[in-house]
Write a protein that holds these residues in place. Structure first.
Motif, PDB file in Angstrom:
ATOM      1  N   GLY A 147      48.712   1.644  51.459  1.00 15.27           N
ATOM      2  CA  GLY A 147      47.464   1.965  50.772  1.00 15.27           C
ATOM      3  C   GLY A 147      47.597   3.223  49.936  1.00 15.27           C
ATOM      4  N   PHE A 148      46.525   3.564  49.244  1.00 15.28           N
ATOM      5  CA  PHE A 148      46.518   4.713  48.334  1.00 15.28           C
ATOM      6  C   PHE A 148      45.491   5.751  48.760  1.00 15.28           C
ATOM      7  CE2 PHE A 148      48.286   1.327  45.838  1.00 15.28           C
ATOM      8  CZ  PHE A 148      49.235   1.943  45.030  1.00 15.28           C
ATOM      9  N   ILE A 149      45.803   7.010  48.447  1.00 15.23           N
ATOM     10  CA  ILE A 149      44.819   8.086  48.546  1.00 15.23           C
ATOM     11  C   ILE A 149      44.659   8.710  47.172  1.00 15.23           C
ATOM     12  CG2 ILE A 149      45.204   8.649  50.981  1.00 15.23           C
ATOM     13  CD1 ILE A 149      46.829  11.148  49.927  1.00 15.23           C
ATOM     14  N   VAL A 150      43.537   9.394  46.990  1.00 17.78           N
ATOM     15  CA  VAL A 150      43.276  10.207  45.808  1.00 17.78           C
ATOM     16  C   VAL A 150      43.325  11.654  46.266  1.00 17.78           C
ATOM     17  CG1 VAL A 150      41.582  10.832  44.044  1.00 17.78           C
ATOM     18  CG2 VAL A 150      41.786   8.462  44.785  1.00 17.78           C
ATOM     19  N   ARG A 151      44.023  12.489  45.509  1.00 16.90           N
ATOM     20  CA  ARG A 151      44.037  13.934  45.755  1.00 16.90           C
ATOM     21  C   ARG A 151      43.279  14.580  44.613  1.00 16.90           C
ATOM     22  NH1 ARG A 151      50.312  13.383  47.135  1.00 16.90           N
ATOM     23  NH2 ARG A 151      50.037  12.128  45.284  1.00 16.90           N
ATOM     24  N   LEU A 152      42.312  15.431  44.959  1.00 17.39           N
ATOM     25  CA  LEU A 152      41.461  16.074  43.960  1.00 17.39           C
ATOM     26  C   LEU A 152      41.617  17.582  44.069  1.00 17.39           C
ATOM     27  CD1 LEU A 152      39.269  15.763  41.791  1.00 17.39           C
ATOM     28  CD2 LEU A 152      37.588  15.774  43.646  1.00 17.39           C
ATOM     29  N   CYS A 153      42.102  18.182  42.986  1.00 14.92           N
ATOM     30  CA  CYS A 153      42.308  19.634  42.925  1.00 14.92           C
ATOM     31  C   CYS A 153      41.002  20.325  42.535  1.00 14.92           C
ATOM     32  CB  CYS A 153      43.379  19.976  41.890  1.00 14.92           C
ATOM     33  SG  CYS A 153      44.987  19.281  42.272  1.00 14.92           S
ATOM     34  N   GLY A 154      40.904  21.594  42.861  1.00 18.43           N
ATOM     35  CA  GLY A 154      39.723  22.381  42.538  1.00 18.43           C
ATOM     36  C   GLY A 154      39.424  22.460  41.053  1.00 18.43           C
ATOM     37  N   ASN A 155      40.450  22.319  40.209  1.00 19.21           N
ATOM     38  CA  ASN A 155      40.242  22.391  38.752  1.00 19.21           C
ATOM     39  C   ASN A 155      39.831  21.047  38.151  1.00 19.21           C
ATOM     40  OD1 ASN A 155      42.577  20.864  38.716  1.00 19.21           O
ATOM     41  ND2 ASN A 155      43.825  22.384  37.644  1.00 19.21           N
ATOM     42  N   ALA A 166      47.771  17.805  56.090  1.00 19.77           N
ATOM     43  CA  ALA A 166      46.414  18.353  56.102  1.00 19.77           C
ATOM     44  C   ALA A 166      46.433  19.858  55.854  1.00 19.77           C
ATOM     45  CB  ALA A 166      45.739  18.040  57.441  1.00 19.77           C
ATOM     46  N   GLU A 167      47.332  20.562  56.520  1.00 11.78           N
ATOM     47  CA  GLU A 167      47.419  22.016  56.354  1.00 11.78           C
ATOM     48  C   GLU A 167      47.827  22.392  54.929  1.00 11.78           C
ATOM     49  OE1 GLU A 167      50.115  22.849  59.549  1.00 11.78           O
ATOM     50  OE2 GLU A 167      48.482  23.101  61.006  1.00 11.78           O
ATOM     51  N   LYS A 168      48.761  21.647  54.362  1.00 12.17           N
ATOM     52  CA  LYS A 168      49.210  21.914  52.991  1.00 12.17           C
ATOM     53  C   LYS A 168      48.076  21.680  51.993  1.00 12.17           C
ATOM     54  CE  LYS A 168      52.649  20.659  49.542  1.00 12.17           C
ATOM     55  NZ  LYS A 168      53.829  19.875  49.221  1.00 12.17           N
ATOM     56  N   MET A 169      47.333  20.600  52.167  1.00 10.88           N
ATOM     57  CA  MET A 169      46.228  20.312  51.254  1.00 10.88           C
ATOM     58  C   MET A 169      45.150  21.396  51.361  1.00 10.88           C
ATOM     59  SD  MET A 169      47.118  17.642  49.543  1.00 10.88           S
ATOM     60  CE  MET A 169      48.797  18.267  49.672  1.00 10.88           C
ATOM     61  N   GLU A 170      44.846  21.825  52.578  1.00 12.26           N
ATOM     62  CA  GLU A 170      43.844  22.876  52.764  1.00 12.26           C
ATOM     63  C   GLU A 170      44.296  24.187  52.115  1.00 12.26           C
ATOM     64  OE1 GLU A 170      42.292  25.359  56.508  1.00 12.26           O
ATOM     65  OE2 GLU A 170      41.849  23.202  56.630  1.00 12.26           O
ATOM     66  N   ARG A 171      45.538  24.553  52.346  1.00 12.46           N
ATOM     67  CA  ARG A 171      46.088  25.784  51.759  1.00 12.46           C
ATOM     68  C   ARG A 171      45.982  25.786  50.239  1.00 12.46           C
ATOM     69  NH1 ARG A 171      50.270  25.345  55.043  1.00 12.46           N
ATOM     70  NH2 ARG A 171      51.599  24.357  53.489  1.00 12.46           N
ATOM     71  N   SER A 222      42.948  19.889  59.181  1.00 13.66           N
ATOM     72  CA  SER A 222      43.864  20.892  59.729  1.00 13.66           C
ATOM     73  C   SER A 222      43.588  21.226  61.198  1.00 13.66           C
ATOM     74  CB  SER A 222      43.820  22.169  58.880  1.00 13.66           C
ATOM     75  OG  SER A 222      42.519  22.710  58.905  1.00 13.66           O
ATOM     76  N   ASN A 223      42.479  20.715  61.729  1.00 12.81           N
ATOM     77  CA  ASN A 223      42.189  20.856  63.161  1.00 12.81           C
ATOM     78  C   ASN A 223      42.563  19.598  63.931  1.00 12.81           C
ATOM     79  OD1 ASN A 223      41.068  23.533  63.128  1.00 12.81           O
ATOM     80  ND2 ASN A 223      39.329  22.649  62.044  1.00 12.81           N
ATOM     81  N   ASN A 224      43.274  18.701  63.266  1.00 18.73           N
ATOM     82  CA  ASN A 224      43.769  17.445  63.842  1.00 18.73           C
ATOM     83  C   ASN A 224      42.643  16.468  64.209  1.00 18.73           C
ATOM     84  OD1 ASN A 224      46.122  15.970  64.250  1.00 18.73           O
ATOM     85  ND2 ASN A 224      46.124  16.377  66.452  1.00 18.73           N
ATOM     86  N   ARG A 225      41.505  16.567  63.507  1.00 14.89           N
ATOM     87  CA  ARG A 225      40.412  15.612  63.694  1.00 14.89           C
ATOM     88  C   ARG A 225      40.560  14.509  62.655  1.00 14.89           C
ATOM     89  NH1 ARG A 225      36.609  20.523  64.231  1.00 14.89           N
ATOM     90  NH2 ARG A 225      36.958  20.518  62.005  1.00 14.89           N
TER      91      ARG A 225
END
Length: 74
Positions: free
Chosen positions: A24-32, A61-66, A12-15
């Motif tokens: 390609g693929f990404i994995v998204r991992l939720c807190g639960n 990035a911002e949406k995932m962080e939120r 979210s800081n654009n780094r």
């Protein structure tokens, strides 16, 4: 899959965090503990499509962080 175009994921800081090739693929991992895979397509240097939904890199990035979701290459 186009090997000459890469999607540059950022925080979210654009780094830059990592890159994956177009298609390609990404994995998204939720807190639960839930997780899912997303197929990613390059649109331009600042935009991508993940599972048919268009995002700017920073917007994603911002949406995932939120939402407390981490993401990384699959």
């Amino acid at each position: 899959m186009s090997e000459n175009r890469s999607i540059h994921f950022v925080d979210s800081n654009n780094r830059e965090l990592f890159q994956i090739p177009d298609g390609g693929f990404i994995v998204r991992l939720c807190g639960n503990g839930d997780s899912d895979y997303g197929i990613c397509h390059y649109l331009d240097a600042d935009h991508m499509d993940i599972d048919g939904q268009r995002f700017s890199l920073l917007e994603f990035a911002e949406k995932m962080e939120r939402n407390g979701i981490s993401y990384f290459p699959a």
